[in-house]
Design an enzyme around this catalytic site. Structure first.
Site, PDB file in Angstrom:
ATOM      1  N   CYS A   2     -29.299  -9.159   7.218  1.00 41.43           N
ATOM      2  CA  CYS A   2     -29.537 -10.589   7.024  1.00 41.43           C
ATOM      3  C   CYS A   2     -30.998 -10.942   7.336  1.00 41.43           C
ATOM      4  CB  CYS A   2     -28.657 -11.386   7.965  1.00 41.43           C
ATOM      5  SG  CYS A   2     -26.923 -11.033   7.790  1.00 41.43           S
ATOM      6  N   ARG A  27     -34.609  -6.156   2.625  1.00 42.54           N
ATOM      7  CA  ARG A  27     -33.757  -5.813   3.758  1.00 42.54           C
ATOM      8  C   ARG A  27     -32.297  -5.612   3.355  1.00 42.54           C
ATOM      9  NH1 ARG A  27     -35.955  -7.282   8.826  1.00 42.54           N
ATOM     10  NH2 ARG A  27     -33.860  -7.620   9.604  1.00 42.54           N
ATOM     11  N   TRP A  81     -25.955 -10.470   4.632  1.00 44.21           N
ATOM     12  CA  TRP A  81     -25.368  -9.162   4.354  1.00 44.21           C
ATOM     13  C   TRP A  81     -24.018  -9.203   5.056  1.00 44.21           C
ATOM     14  CZ3 TRP A  81     -24.093  -4.597   7.164  1.00 44.21           C
ATOM     15  CH2 TRP A  81     -24.066  -3.416   6.430  1.00 44.21           C
ATOM     16  N   ASN A 110     -28.464 -14.400  12.295  1.00 46.62           N
ATOM     17  CA  ASN A 110     -28.378 -12.935  12.163  1.00 46.62           C
ATOM     18  C   ASN A 110     -27.691 -12.424  13.417  1.00 46.62           C
ATOM     19  OD1 ASN A 110     -29.923 -13.166   9.895  1.00 46.62           O
ATOM     20  ND2 ASN A 110     -31.717 -12.109  10.716  1.00 46.62           N
ATOM     21  N   GLY A 111     -26.798 -11.462  13.265  1.00 47.74           N
ATOM     22  CA  GLY A 111     -26.120 -10.900  14.440  1.00 47.74           C
ATOM     23  C   GLY A 111     -24.637 -11.147  14.364  1.00 47.74           C
ATOM     24  N   GLU A 505     -31.874  15.586   5.233  1.00 44.29           N
ATOM     25  CA  GLU A 505     -32.649  14.431   4.782  1.00 44.29           C
ATOM     26  C   GLU A 505     -32.693  14.363   3.250  1.00 44.29           C
ATOM     27  OE1 GLU A 505     -33.569  11.830   5.990  1.00 44.29           O
ATOM     28  OE2 GLU A 505     -35.260  11.068   4.848  1.00 44.29           O
ATOM     29  N   LYS A 509     -31.293  11.168   1.155  1.00 45.07           N
ATOM     30  CA  LYS A 509     -32.154  10.416   0.207  1.00 45.07           C
ATOM     31  C   LYS A 509     -31.472  10.322  -1.142  1.00 45.07           C
ATOM     32  CE  LYS A 509     -34.310   8.859   2.187  1.00 45.07           C
ATOM     33  NZ  LYS A 509     -34.685   8.851   3.561  1.00 45.07           N
ATOM     34  N   GLU A 512     -28.257   7.994  -1.117  1.00 44.57           N
ATOM     35  CA  GLU A 512     -28.384   6.549  -0.852  1.00 44.57           C
ATOM     36  C   GLU A 512     -29.004   5.774  -2.006  1.00 44.57           C
ATOM     37  OE1 GLU A 512     -30.837   5.092   2.393  1.00 44.57           O
ATOM     38  OE2 GLU A 512     -32.096   6.858   2.294  1.00 44.57           O
ATOM     39  N   HIS A 528     -19.026  29.343   4.837  1.00 43.68           N
ATOM     40  CA  HIS A 528     -17.859  29.057   5.667  1.00 43.68           C
ATOM     41  C   HIS A 528     -17.004  27.943   5.084  1.00 43.68           C
ATOM     42  CE1 HIS A 528     -19.279  31.789   8.809  1.00 43.68           C
ATOM     43  NE2 HIS A 528     -20.474  31.387   8.414  1.00 43.68           N
ATOM     44  N   LYS A 627     -31.971  -2.517   4.903  1.00 45.55           N
ATOM     45  CA  LYS A 627     -33.122  -1.788   5.428  1.00 45.55           C
ATOM     46  C   LYS A 627     -32.993  -1.566   6.925  1.00 45.55           C
ATOM     47  CE  LYS A 627     -37.139   0.151   5.581  1.00 45.55           C
ATOM     48  NZ  LYS A 627     -37.090   1.609   5.293  1.00 45.55           N
TER      49      LYS A 627
HETATM   50  O1  M6R Z   1     -35.066   1.457  11.261  1.00 42.00           O
HETATM   51  P1  M6R Z   1     -34.456   2.757  11.646  1.00 42.00           P
HETATM   52  O2  M6R Z   1     -35.392   3.904  11.482  1.00 42.00           O
HETATM   53  O3  M6R Z   1     -33.859   2.736  13.028  1.00 42.00           O
HETATM   54  O4  M6R Z   1     -33.253   2.981  10.644  1.00 42.00           O
HETATM   55  C1  M6R Z   1     -32.359   4.040  10.800  1.00 42.00           C
HETATM   56  C2  M6R Z   1     -31.533   4.244   9.554  1.00 42.00           C
HETATM   57  O5  M6R Z   1     -30.781   3.105   9.279  1.00 42.00           O
HETATM   58  C3  M6R Z   1     -32.425   4.566   8.340  1.00 42.00           C
HETATM   59  O6  M6R Z   1     -33.211   5.681   8.570  1.00 42.00           O
HETATM   60  C4  M6R Z   1     -31.563   4.802   7.090  1.00 42.00           C
HETATM   61  O7  M6R Z   1     -30.805   5.969   7.243  1.00 42.00           O
HETATM   62  C5  M6R Z   1     -32.436   4.870   5.843  1.00 42.00           C
HETATM   63  N1  M6R Z   1     -31.872   4.057   4.808  1.00 42.00           N
HETATM   64  C6  M6R Z   1     -32.581   6.226   5.306  1.00 42.00           C
HETATM   65  O8  M6R Z   1     -33.380   6.270   4.174  1.00 42.00           O
END
Ligand code: M6R
Length: 632
Positions: A2, A27, A81, A110-111, A505, A509, A512, A528, A627
């Site tokens: 949010c 975000r 959100w 927010n929260g 990673e 990527k 997502e 395994h 984000k």
């Molecule tokens: O702001 P942060 O680095 O704490 O965020 C952590 C994760 O939410 C963030 O890395 C998320 O996995 C990304 N979308 C990955 O690309």
């Protein structure tokens, strides 16, 4: 997640708020809304979907079917959100409450209000009706119920009843020149602009107006007022602006104004089609910034001013815990390997969300390193609190200056890679690994690392921006290869040693932003179980760079090849052997094993980016994602 924007000043508020919401779009959100107050009352609009939908409702360009544009100099706006209740107009913010005496209060939040059910029950008994499923509406009703002619006081009293996390901005039709905001556990900034104040949950919605800002602390409330000093003056007359900060118990608080460390050009796309591509391509520069001033070649030492005060505690630390979520967790995993390998100190990495709730063992002389781009991730923050409560030294590896994690740690090192707008974290990951490498060398040199080993690693780090630039030159080649397999719905990413977290990673990527199912794992683990998945043409990405485990990885490649899988390899420049096995090869410069993740991850960022674009997806706004995840 949010986003909040609020404005009080001498300009027309609606276009300002809409522009602010657009700055927060990255975000992640599913609905948006706005409330504007003027001397004649309050107008509210909410809509599902993009901010542009809201914009056409409140700033109609086609005559608006008789709808007048929203007009006023005070307002609040929000991108939501969904947490409590589906994305719908009714659940979108601002939430309002009109009392029997005609007071209307509007709140953006927010929260999460944890005790909202109890409060809702209490207010229902008092005769209030609720029109949404949200926790925020309860807060709006509570403030309206407590309002007796002083908005600031009503907000303070209401917040004393609330449990949970909040950043809020509140307006009331009875006080058309006053905006009240408050925070606990969710970020909120107040920008001090010319004859106006801009409130936002993220600096990107402020810097167009000012770089001077105040960061509210937990349990603080700010009352912001602006208006014409003398109502009889014509338009454009002298404006007075005024604000004060207190606690929710109404104790005065001295606020500190700081300079926001981001520039407008850093949050604008420029000539790039997407923020993700911009942030990938700008890595040579952002990593140069991250390294700047931190390597003293003449003295052969690492300079990390942020650790100065805790350097003795660091040397005496018997154990390091590295924690974070998503990409930051993967960086932590690399940090674990680095600290054990080069600084010879026990270290382990863990998802913050798991660490927090399993009664973790914190022995004497333990340091926790919280890794976060945003510095606001709720899980990471909770893990940090848990470790601090149990006596750990708290360190931060954070990108966003002034963020909650950076302020709640004992010491830390900023990434300095500039704001990251793309939801898929790219330059922040490389920045996190660079900082963890520097921290390891800083620590290692104070323990067992030789001058020679340090010198050689520092020399390699200095060359990193150039190495990354070399890999980026293959972007078109990578796109061409991805095109061949982009229709395949299941991919595997495999690596060993330092490149195992890179495999994780790469898979994260890809999934997502392209919505392709991908799994990352240690290359040996494939045998395994996951080997059963391999069928004709399944893309399997191997990180197969030269190093101690090269031969083992080659054996794994043969195993996949024998079962008909497609081999995509990230390999060291000049490796001819790999071309005999792989269908596609992405080359990276030859660097020591401990530094390989810094180059091997780059082609995988490009694989994910090109796959998403080729699939026609919105790279910077992937579905369901935010984000910054500020709820646990
Ligand atoms: O702001 P942060 O680095 O704490 O965020 C952590 C994760 O939410 C963030 O890395 C998320 O996995 C990304 N979308 C990955 O690309």
């Amino acid at each position: 997640m949010c986003g909040i924007v609020g404005y009080v000043g001498n300009k027309s508020v609606t276009p300002l708020l809409i522009e602010g919401l657009k700055r927060l779009e990255y975000r992640g959100y599913d609905s948006a809304g706005i409330a504007v107050v003027n001397d004649h009352g309050m107008r509210v609009s909410r809509s599902v979907g993009r901010v542009s939908v809201l914009e056409s409702n409140v700033m109609p360009t086609d005559g608006g079917n008789g709808v007048e544009p929203f007009d006023g100099c005070l307002g609040i706006a929000h991108t939501r959100w969904a947490t409590h209740g589906e994305p719908s107009e009714a659940n979108a913010h601002p939430h309002t409450c009109q009392t029997r005496c005609g007071n209307t209060v509007a709140v953006v939040h927010n929260g999460i209000i944890e005790n909202y059910a109890t409060l809702r029950q209490y207010l229902t008994k008092k005769g209030y009706h609720f029109t949404s499923e949200t926790d925020t509406e309860v807060l709006a009703v509570l403030i309206a119920e407590l309002y007796e002619g002083d908005l600031e006081s009503a907000v303070q009293t209401a917040l004393r009843e609330v449990r949970g996390a909040y950043a809020i901005a509140v307006v009331c039709n009875r006080e058309p020149h006053t905006l009240v905001c408050a925070r606990k556990g969710s970020p909120l900034l107040i920008g001090l602009a010319d004859k106006s104040y801009v409130v936002a949950s993220d600096a990107s919605a402020i810097i167009e107006h000012t770089t001077q800002a105040i960061t509210l602390d937990d349990y603080q409330v700010a009352k912001l007022c602006a208006g014409m000093e003398d109502k009889t003056t014509a338009d454009g007359g002298p404006w007075s602006v005024d604000f004060k900060t207190t606690t929710i118990d109404n104790l005065p608080v001295t606020h500190e104004v700081r300079e926001l460390e981001i520039g407008l050009e850093q949050i604008e796309l420029g000539d790039y089609p997407h923020y993700m591509l911009k942030e990938i391509m700008e890595q040579p520069e952002s990593i140069r910034n991250c390294l700047r001033g931190r390597i003293d070649q003449r003295e052969n030492r690492v300079v990390l001013g942020g650790l100065g005060e805790v350097s003795r505690q660091l040397v005496h630390a018997k154990r390091f815990i590295l924690t974070g979520q998503g990409t930051a967790y993967h960086a932590g995993l690399i940090g674990e390997y680095l600290i054990q390998d080069l600084a010879k100190t026990p270290a382990h990495s863990e998802y913050a969300s798991e660490f927090r709730y399993r009664n973790p063992l914190i022995e004497e002389n333990t340091a926790i390193i919280a890794i976060s781009q945003s510095g606001e991730t709720a899980d990471t923050l909770a893990a940090l609190h848990e470790a601090k409560d149990r006596g750990a030294l708290a360190l931060g590896v954070v990108n966003t200056a002034g963020s909650t994690i950076s302020r709640e740690t004992d010491a830390g090192v900023y990434l300095h890679v500039g704001p990251e707008i793309g939801v898929a974290s790219t330059k922040a990951f490389v920045g996190q690994v660079v900082v963890l490498t520097l921290m390891t060398l800083y620590l290692g040199r104070r323990k067992f690392l030789s001058q020679e080993a340090l010198q050689s690693h520092l020399a390699q780090l200095e060359r990193l921006p150039q190495h990354i630039a070399t890999v980026l030159e293959q972007s078109d080649h990578i796109r061409g290869c991805v095109e061949r397999w982009v229709d395949r719905d299941n991919w595997l990413f495999l690596g060993r040693g330092y490149n195992y977290p890179v495999a994780l990673e790469g898979a994260l990527k890809l999934k997502e932003i392209s919505y392709i199912h991908a799994e990352g794992m240690p290359a040996a683990e494939m045998k395994h179980g996951p080997i059963a998945l391999i069928d004709d043409g399944m893309p399997v990405v191997f990180i197969a760079t030269q190093g101690s485990q090269y031969d083992k990885v080659m054996s794994n490649i043969e195993e996949v090849k024998a079962r008909g899988g497609t081999i995509i390899a990230v390999a060291t420049q000049g490796d001819r052997e790999i071309h005999r096995y792989a269908d596609s090869v992405f080359e990276v410069p030859d660097v020591p094993e401990a530094l390989q993740p810094l180059v091997t991850v780059i082609p995988l960022q490009l694989v994910a980016y090109h796959a998403a674009v080729l699939r026609g997806l919105d790279v910077d706004k992937p579905r369901n994602l935010a984000k910054s995840v500020t709820v646990e």
